[in-house]
Design a protein around this motif. Structure first.
Motif: not given
Lengths: 450, 450
Positions: B44, B300-301, B304-305, B308, B324-329
């Motif tokens: 990223c 990536g998030t 990564n999640r 875990r 999942v909701l897949c928030p992204a920025i």
């Protein structure tokens, strides 16, 4: 003609409610009385005008009298209400005129708390409530060489950089053992204290002011036996609900010192809610959502939110107003200080055994330059999150709101740790500091139960 | 000795899970095979190295081989796994060596989607997956006068400013009718398009690339019959789950094109979950929390999640992984583009009738200088909030996480509008844009029901 609604006070609560009603029910006759000659300005903006971040105090005036006229609002500025006759349904103005009302709202706001020490009346002792206060302080700042800020709350601390940036020697005196005691625990306040010291401020905590000294004009302040030179003093020892008029009218004042209202904002007399008489804003007390206890939460957002609920009541829509968490953020220089819910100290005072975790992180990916350190403290009651404190130069505002939502939804640390977050290197680390802090707090809560 | 766990692929999912297990259960023997000669770098971050925000690609390397050694991880870089024998519990490496495993994890990631058009193999056609890709693109950028970016997704757009800032003529080609079609609706994408145009980019949407032209090296790109000069081409038309190896081993591939796993990350064969064989990261598909449908969410998030949760499974702790909701920025120049949940278009595709409200606000008090415009779109299914899109130069990241929490907790717009928020003039308006947008969306939902 008799106004349908009379507001005593045209600050954040009164004026906002009046605006909403005027827009949605333009036929309503509304009169507002304001002791202040100017209304509709942002009090919260004043420290930033003093610090030259905003070009003038005039910029803080949000609406001109023309706007009121267009909305059909009768706003009478510079007029003090001296009495309320609940039986006659009328208020008395300075000068003796009486005005009848259909419904009455006490939106009398708050007044700065002035400790009763010798010398508070000297010239050079300032407060920061009205625009005029701000202008007067701005004039005093020119040429001043030393200043003492009495009170380590948000307003005093937000104003400190305005003094420091001008090379004024600044001493901040807080009676409690650390700065911002109602928002921060000592182990978080220390970061704020370090930051202010780095900017050049002297901080004295755990000691009250004994006297303000000078011949006509302030020359020094005595604290803990020590005398500190001061060309000017800023009284910023917090505010108290302005309940004088309500008290005089026999209206109940609650245990926290504010007007005691029900969830419809109706005032009470001898424990019984009155119809058609309301109070909202800094002058009332409300219920803390976690402890159920009465609190005073004199911040603009709370007053504004109350106004939105009050307006519904006044328009006949019964939307009850609930307990509060009082999320807040102060901007001290370029440090953002956020808090919501209970501190560890507030937990203990309420009989809650707090479990907490403190995390330090960057606000950006560790390889991305220009970020800030972010300090976070999360507090749980052993089960659910009940409080948070955050400090950093960016990334605080949104996280306070996120945590407010988590506390509002009674989330456990482990549930919060599992919620997805977004990420991009310039704006956050891959694992959000809140996720990490919540995960660690969940472990502590689990440990505590074994 | 036979490793307890073998990971095929050492990207965000595999390496993170391996790290967690190595820290918590140091006795576990873990081997990771990576085709890439370098591992543990931030993909990223690459656009921001190209744009000189980060000083070098080396800065993106998060862990050195020494760290792996210290953790007891056996990381074999530059080694391709060519086959998996599920019955023999062994993987075959390039060259023929076989390695047995106790447990196997497919963490094979994703591969850039390369449209099958003539000329994709020409010199000067770049992609941005590995560090080596980044370095190669950085070299190509020097001296380039024109560039075509194929694909209007986050990676391509985040890279565009690196070209524009060097004075390179940039054309962005997106096959769909607007940029970032999986995150944004057209009425929000327009702000992003305007921003990029203002920076000097040419944007072509709704047209696919017909050919990449040149003799040996790329010279131009043909789009919709028009030929655009190009010294370099960036292939950024999204990624696809890298499932080749899993497919070869007879493992089920789901409807979205990723490896089909259960909530314990176990792969399936003929619909039945296998013990001891897992998959996680960009190579799998997962369940959208709102529609219940299978989706690929290669960010990536999410990897990564997943890592875990996967680590817990591999350590024997049964913590199921949910939808999942897949928030992204994405950060495009200085514009932050955030999204979470469903777009209006995704709602319609899933048979949900969307109700939405779009608000424009400032990120600061209106009198406080230096803020940014903030555009927000909130989407409900008529009852609950199901999606959000945000765009601004600050204040996006925290609000995306706040809205993710609201959607996660299945909040209605009216409940969200009632939640308290914090405020200070330098960081927010008095009424948060989310509060306002939620309030207006609540009204629309109410209206829709009548």
């Amino acid at each position: 003609m008799r106004p349908d609604i009379v507001f005593i006070g045209a600050g954040g609560a009164g004026l906002t409610a009046a605006f909403i009603i005027a827009r949605k029910r333009p036929e309503t006759r509304i009169t507002l009385f304001s002791r202040d000659p100017v209304v509709a300005y942002s009090q919260c903006g004043m420290p930033f005008v003093l610090d030259n971040k905003i070009e003038s105090f005039d910029r803080l005036i949000l609406y001109t009298p023309e706007v009121f006229k267009d909305l059909g609002l009768d706003v009478r500025t510079g007029v003090a209400v001296t009495g309320v006759d609940l039986d006659a349904r009328a208020v008395t103005l300075e000068g003796g005129e009486t005005v009848e009302y259909g419904k009455l709202v006490f939106s009398t706001g708050s007044i700065p708390f002035i400790p009763s020490v010798p010398g508070v009346g000297l010239r050079g002792v300032h407060r920061l409530l009205t625009l005029e206060d701000g202008r007067s302080l701005a004039r005093a700042v020119e040429g001043a060489k030393s200043a003492v800020i009495i009170g380590g709350g948000p307003i005093g601390l937000e104003t400190a950089p305005a003094f420091l940036d001008r090379g004024i020697e600044v001493t901040i005196v807080e009676r409690m053992p650390h700065l911002m005691p109602s928002a921060l625990d000592p182990d978080m306040a220390v970061f704020l204290e370090d930051y202010l010291k780095e900017m050049g401020a002297t901080i004295i905590t755990g000691k009250g002011v004994e006297s303000i000294n000078g011949a006509g004009k302030v020359e020094s302040v005595t604290v803990g036996g020590e005398t500190i030179k001061a060309d000017l003093v800023l009284m910023a020892a917090g505010v108290r609900p302005n309940v004088e008029l309500a008290k005089k009218a026999g209206i109940d004042i609650g245990p926290a010192g504010g007007i005691d209202v029900d969830e419809r904002f109706r005032v009470k007399k001898n424990g019984r809610a009155l119809d058609d008489v309301y109070a909202a804003g800094d002058c009332i007390e409300e219920v803390n959502a976690i402890t159920g206890r009465k609190v005073v939460c004199a911040i603009g957002t709370v007053a504004n939110r109350q106004a939105r609920f009050l307006a519904e009541q006044l328009m006949g829509n019964d939307v009850p107003y609930g307990p509060v968490l009082c999320p807040a953020i102060a901007v001290v220089g370029d440090l953002h200080v956020g808090s919501v819910g209970l501190t560890t100290m507030a937990c203990e005072a309420a009989g809650i055994k707090p479990v907490s975790f403190k995390a330090r992180s960057n606000t950006r990916a560790r390889y991305y330059p220009g970020g800030s350190q972010l300090n976070i403290k999360l507090i749980a009651d052993g089960e659910r999150i009940v409080g948070a404190q955050l400090m950093g130069k960016e990334g605080v505002h949104g996280r306070v709101n996120q945590l407010t939502l988590a506390i509002h939804k009674k989330m456990t640390p482990s549930e919060l740790a599992d919620v997805e977050t977004c990420y991009a290197p310039p704006v956050s680390p891959m694992i959000d500091p809140i996720t990490y802090a919540a995960e660690m707090l969940a472990l502590r809560c689990k440990k505590g139960k074994r």
